[in-house]
Design a protein around this motif. Structure first.
Motif, PDB file in Angstrom:
ATOM      1  N   HIS A 223       0.880  -1.086   0.047  1.00 28.50           N
ATOM      2  CA  HIS A 223      -0.221  -0.082  -0.148  1.00 28.50           C
ATOM      3  C   HIS A 223       0.872   1.358  -0.209  1.00 28.50           C
ATOM      4  O   HIS A 223       0.401   2.267   0.531  1.00 28.50           O
ATOM      5  N   ARG A 224       2.236   1.224  -0.447  1.00 25.41           N
ATOM      6  CA  ARG A 224       3.001   2.444  -0.477  1.00 25.41           C
ATOM      7  C   ARG A 224       2.953   2.884  -1.914  1.00 25.41           C
ATOM      8  O   ARG A 224       3.503   4.133  -2.099  1.00 25.41           O
ATOM      9  N   PHE A 225       2.619   2.240  -2.872  1.00 26.35           N
ATOM     10  CA  PHE A 225       2.557   2.724  -4.292  1.00 26.35           C
ATOM     11  C   PHE A 225       1.395   2.774  -4.895  1.00 26.35           C
ATOM     12  O   PHE A 225       0.248   2.024  -4.565  1.00 26.35           O
ATOM     13  N   SER A 226       1.100   3.778  -6.126  1.00 25.06           N
ATOM     14  CA  SER A 226      -0.028   3.704  -6.727  1.00 25.06           C
ATOM     15  C   SER A 226       0.328   2.682  -7.952  1.00 25.06           C
ATOM     16  O   SER A 226       1.059   2.045  -7.927  1.00 25.06           O
TER      17      SER A 226
ATOM     18  N   VAL B 291       1.060   3.234 -11.026  1.00 26.66           N
ATOM     19  CA  VAL B 291       2.253   3.715 -11.505  1.00 26.66           C
ATOM     20  C   VAL B 291       3.477   3.050 -10.955  1.00 26.66           C
ATOM     21  O   VAL B 291       4.211   2.326 -11.551  1.00 26.66           O
ATOM     22  N   GLY B 292       3.723   3.054  -9.780  1.00 30.23           N
ATOM     23  CA  GLY B 292       4.657   2.301  -8.955  1.00 30.23           C
ATOM     24  C   GLY B 292       4.403   1.154  -8.916  1.00 30.23           C
ATOM     25  O   GLY B 292       5.570   0.485  -9.359  1.00 30.23           O
TER      26      GLY B 292
ATOM     27  N   VAL C 291       5.864   0.063 -12.416  1.00 31.60           N
ATOM     28  CA  VAL C 291       7.228   0.423 -12.591  1.00 31.60           C
ATOM     29  C   VAL C 291       8.249  -0.899 -11.868  1.00 31.60           C
ATOM     30  O   VAL C 291       9.017  -1.584 -12.598  1.00 31.60           O
ATOM     31  N   ALA C 292       7.584  -1.186 -10.868  1.00 30.57           N
ATOM     32  CA  ALA C 292       8.239  -2.311  -9.899  1.00 30.57           C
ATOM     33  C   ALA C 292       7.993  -3.477 -10.714  1.00 30.57           C
ATOM     34  O   ALA C 292       8.951  -4.393 -10.838  1.00 30.57           O
TER      35      ALA C 292
ATOM     36  N   VAL D 201      10.574  -3.491 -13.915  1.00 31.65           N
ATOM     37  CA  VAL D 201      11.895  -3.676 -13.476  1.00 31.65           C
ATOM     38  C   VAL D 201      12.158  -5.134 -13.489  1.00 31.65           C
ATOM     39  O   VAL D 201      13.027  -5.658 -13.858  1.00 31.65           O
TER      40      VAL D 201
ATOM     41  N   ALA E  51      22.196  -4.805 -17.721  1.00 30.11           N
ATOM     42  CA  ALA E  51      21.455  -4.700 -16.564  1.00 30.11           C
ATOM     43  C   ALA E  51      21.187  -3.036 -16.442  1.00 30.11           C
ATOM     44  O   ALA E  51      20.050  -2.886 -15.998  1.00 30.11           O
ATOM     45  N   PRO E  52      22.193  -2.055 -16.278  1.00 30.02           N
ATOM     46  CA  PRO E  52      21.950  -0.650 -16.321  1.00 30.02           C
ATOM     47  C   PRO E  52      20.532  -0.196 -17.276  1.00 30.02           C
ATOM     48  O   PRO E  52      19.710   0.400 -17.011  1.00 30.02           O
TER      49      PRO E  52
ATOM     50  N   LEU F 164      17.279  -1.904 -16.757  1.00 33.64           N
ATOM     51  CA  LEU F 164      16.754  -1.289 -15.470  1.00 33.64           C
ATOM     52  C   LEU F 164      16.156  -0.007 -15.728  1.00 33.64           C
ATOM     53  O   LEU F 164      14.794   0.184 -15.258  1.00 33.64           O
ATOM     54  N   LEU F 165      16.605   0.859 -16.747  1.00 34.20           N
ATOM     55  CA  LEU F 165      15.989   2.176 -16.948  1.00 34.20           C
ATOM     56  C   LEU F 165      14.692   1.726 -17.989  1.00 34.20           C
ATOM     57  O   LEU F 165      13.858   2.416 -17.833  1.00 34.20           O
TER      58      LEU F 165
ATOM     59  N   THR G  23      11.821   0.634 -15.944  1.00 34.29           N
ATOM     60  CA  THR G  23      11.205   1.941 -15.380  1.00 34.29           C
ATOM     61  C   THR G  23      10.379   2.551 -16.178  1.00 34.29           C
ATOM     62  O   THR G  23       9.166   2.842 -15.846  1.00 34.29           O
TER      63      THR G  23
ATOM     64  N   ARG H 290      -3.692   3.365 -14.832  1.00 36.84           N
ATOM     65  CA  ARG H 290      -4.333   4.289 -13.893  1.00 36.84           C
ATOM     66  C   ARG H 290      -5.729   4.826 -14.750  1.00 36.84           C
ATOM     67  O   ARG H 290      -6.738   4.957 -13.830  1.00 36.84           O
TER      68      ARG H 290
END
Lengths: 122, 161
Positions: free
Chosen positions: B97-100, B102-103, B106-107, B110, B132-133, B136-137, B140, B151
């Motif tokens: 419950h910390r992310f919307s 969108v979050g 994103v998780a 990734v 990897a870099p 990751l980007l 995201t 959303r």
């Protein structure tokens, strides 16, 4: 309530981007360092010298010319050459995989090799 | 029950078609494995509309269908690795419950790329860590895009439950 949720998103994205940049920096600094320099003369392999060993060698180029290659502190430079332009001498020291010093009049090419991962990929 | 069966079929079909679209229209960035993840968006929507186990079932069905139709056993393995890790992470993120949306997305994006990268490291060589870099980007970015899409979709889809 809604604002605090959005906060989580921002931290998450910032965290991932930070990890990506950090990983990139670490890979760049550590892994891309070459392990040796390969020397070719007129397109043919001449010799390979490890970057870990400090040496000074005279490389016989074409038409009796020569370049003096120095390896010190994991970097390779050409300190002297029997050519009129001296471009290779003015080239900065190389140490990363794929970096190259070229002495065109002598047909000498010094390339840093042994960087992991860059080749051997699918 | 009938309603739920219909919704299930609809979501599987949608995810299947999205997988197909992404095979047809790859993003030309020159890095293997980078895609928008439209099918993963369906998993995300399912996670919000139905139970996590439903999302897992629909993700697995989609991966099996897409793998047999226009993939290979290896590509199926990659999809499973990425898709299931993504679902697991999205589920945990949603529960926190910390992310919307969108979050969470994103998780998931990734995690999807990390899962595939880990499998590639196991199957090919550890040197794929070079990707990897970038992965990751891109994870995201694509995750955020899919998250924004979901959303605006979710309030409209609520009625279908």
């Amino acid at each position: 309530m809604k604002a605090s949720r959005k906060n989580g998103d921002v931290w998450l994205i910032a965290g991932v981007v930070a990890v990506a940049l950090l990983l990139f920096a670490v890979l760049w600094l550590l892994a891309e360092r070459g392990t040796a320099v390969a020397v070719t003369v007129d397109g043919k392999p001449y010799a390979t010298y490890p970057l870990s060993q400090n040496t000074e060698v005279k490389i016989a180029g074409v038409d009796g010319g020569s370049c003096t290659l120095v390896i010190a502190d994991g970097q390779a430079t050409v300190v002297a050459a029997t050519c009129p332009d001296g471009i290779c001498v003015r080239h900065r020291a190389v140490s990363r995989g794929g970096e190259t010093i070229v002495c065109l009049p002598n047909r000498v090419v010094v390339t840093v090799v042994g960087a992991p991962a860059v080749d051997g990929e699918v | 029950m009938k309603r739920k069966t219909a919704l299930y079929g609809l979501l599987v079909a949608l995810a299947f078609i999205f997988s197909y679209i992404e095979v047809l229209v790859p993003i030309p960035v020159g890095i293997p494995g980078v895609k928008l993840g439209l099918a993963n968006g369906v998993t995300l929507v399912t996670l919000y509309l139905l139970r996590p186990v439903d999302a897992a079932a629909i993700a697995c069905l989609r991966i099996l269908l897409a793998g047999f139709t226009f993939g290979s056993p290896v590509s199926m393995l990659y999809s499973l690795c990425g898709g299931l890790l993504s679902l697991l992470v999205m589920w945990l993120c949603r529960r926190s419950h910390r992310f919307s949306v969108v979050g969470v997305s994103v998780a998931g994006g990734v995690a999807h790329n990390v899962g595939q990268l880990l499998l590639a490291a196991a199957l090919l060589s550890a040197s794929v860590v070079w990707y990897a870099p970038v992965l990751l980007l891109t994870g995201t970015l694509t995750g955020a895009l899919i998250g924004l899409l979901c959303r605006s979709l979710l309030p409209r889809l609520e009625k279908m439950r």
